[in-house]
Design a protein around this motif. Structure first.
Motif, PDB file in Angstrom:
ATOM      1  N   GLY A 150       0.819  -1.314   0.134  1.00  0.00           N
ATOM      2  CA  GLY A 150       0.043   0.136  -0.214  1.00  0.00           C
ATOM      3  C   GLY A 150       0.895   1.132   0.010  1.00  0.00           C
ATOM      4  N   SER A 151       2.169   1.002  -0.118  1.00  0.00           N
ATOM      5  CA  SER A 151       3.142   2.226  -0.060  1.00  0.00           C
ATOM      6  C   SER A 151       2.836   2.970  -1.551  1.00  0.00           C
ATOM      7  N   LYS A 152       2.782   4.248  -1.348  1.00  0.00           N
ATOM      8  CA  LYS A 152       2.663   4.964  -2.780  1.00  0.00           C
ATOM      9  C   LYS A 152       4.155   5.584  -3.107  1.00  0.00           C
TER      10      LYS A 152
ATOM     11  N   GLU B 188       9.032  11.051  -4.500  1.00  0.00           N
ATOM     12  CA  GLU B 188       8.637  11.178  -3.136  1.00  0.00           C
ATOM     13  C   GLU B 188       8.165   9.740  -2.967  1.00  0.00           C
ATOM     14  N   TYR B 189       8.401   9.313  -1.739  1.00  0.00           N
ATOM     15  CA  TYR B 189       7.973   7.873  -1.268  1.00  0.00           C
ATOM     16  C   TYR B 189       7.214   8.076  -0.132  1.00  0.00           C
ATOM     17  N   HIS B 190       6.154   7.633  -0.220  1.00  0.00           N
ATOM     18  CA  HIS B 190       5.064   7.417   0.983  1.00  0.00           C
ATOM     19  C   HIS B 190       4.846   6.137   1.450  1.00  0.00           C
TER      20      HIS B 190
ATOM     21  N   SER C 297       5.889   1.366   8.859  1.00  0.00           N
ATOM     22  CA  SER C 297       7.037   1.727   9.410  1.00  0.00           C
ATOM     23  C   SER C 297       6.847   1.338  10.850  1.00  0.00           C
ATOM     24  N   SER C 298       8.036   1.045  11.544  1.00  0.00           N
ATOM     25  CA  SER C 298       8.072   0.615  12.882  1.00  0.00           C
ATOM     26  C   SER C 298       8.849   1.795  13.513  1.00  0.00           C
ATOM     27  N   ALA C 299       9.036   2.895  12.972  1.00  0.00           N
ATOM     28  CA  ALA C 299       9.584   4.064  13.660  1.00  0.00           C
ATOM     29  C   ALA C 299       8.738   4.506  14.766  1.00  0.00           C
TER      30      ALA C 299
END
Ligand code: B9F
Length: 122
Positions: A15-17, A32-34, A38-40
């Motif tokens: 589902g990343s864009k 640009e990466y969305h 994330s586990s931040a």
């Protein structure tokens, strides 16, 4: 038969864009990466990417790009190949994600790897 220009909007199996602006005459591009995951500790932020692609006109070009995560001190690189068939473009990629570690004694655990498949959004 078909070209494979990375310019445009892409979505992967997580589902990343990814939004890639114009690819220049040398095959270089910015975007640009969305990430959808994330586990931040910090909230996800859109992050810049820089890459380059071959400009073969057979719709099967290879490419690579680097993502500098704005919300963490880690870095990801992706390499892949485009497959353009029957009007559908698919990007098959592999990635390496480098996490910042405190010392060389932790170097062994600093790199994750995986694969993602992207399809064009529009
Ligand atoms: O979650 C990652 C992160 C880095 C340091 C703390 C958190 C940053 C986002 C990476 C997104 C990856 C996936 N998204 C995608 O579309 S890049 C490859 C995958 N494809 C957790 C602790 C250390 C590393 C990861 Fe971290």
């Amino acid at each position: 038969p078909q070209q494979c220009n990375l310019a445009g909007s892409w979505k992967n199996d997580l589902g990343s864009k990814m939004y890639v602006s114009k690819v220049d005459d040398k095959g270089n591009f910015l975007g640009e990466y969305h990430t959808a995951v994330s586990s931040a500790q910090k909230p996800i932020e859109p992050s810049p990417l820089v890459g380059s692609q071959h400009l073969d006109e057979d719709g099967q070009c290879t490419f690579g790009f680097t993502v500098n995560w704005k919300f963490s001190d880690s870095t990801a690189v992706f390499v892949g190949q485009c497959f353009a068939e029957k009007g559908e473009e698919i990007l098959q990629t592999s990635w390496l994600l480098r996490e910042k570690v405190d010392s060389q004694s932790s170097n062994w655990k600093a790199t994750r790897t995986g694969q993602n498949t992207f399809t064009r959004m529009c």
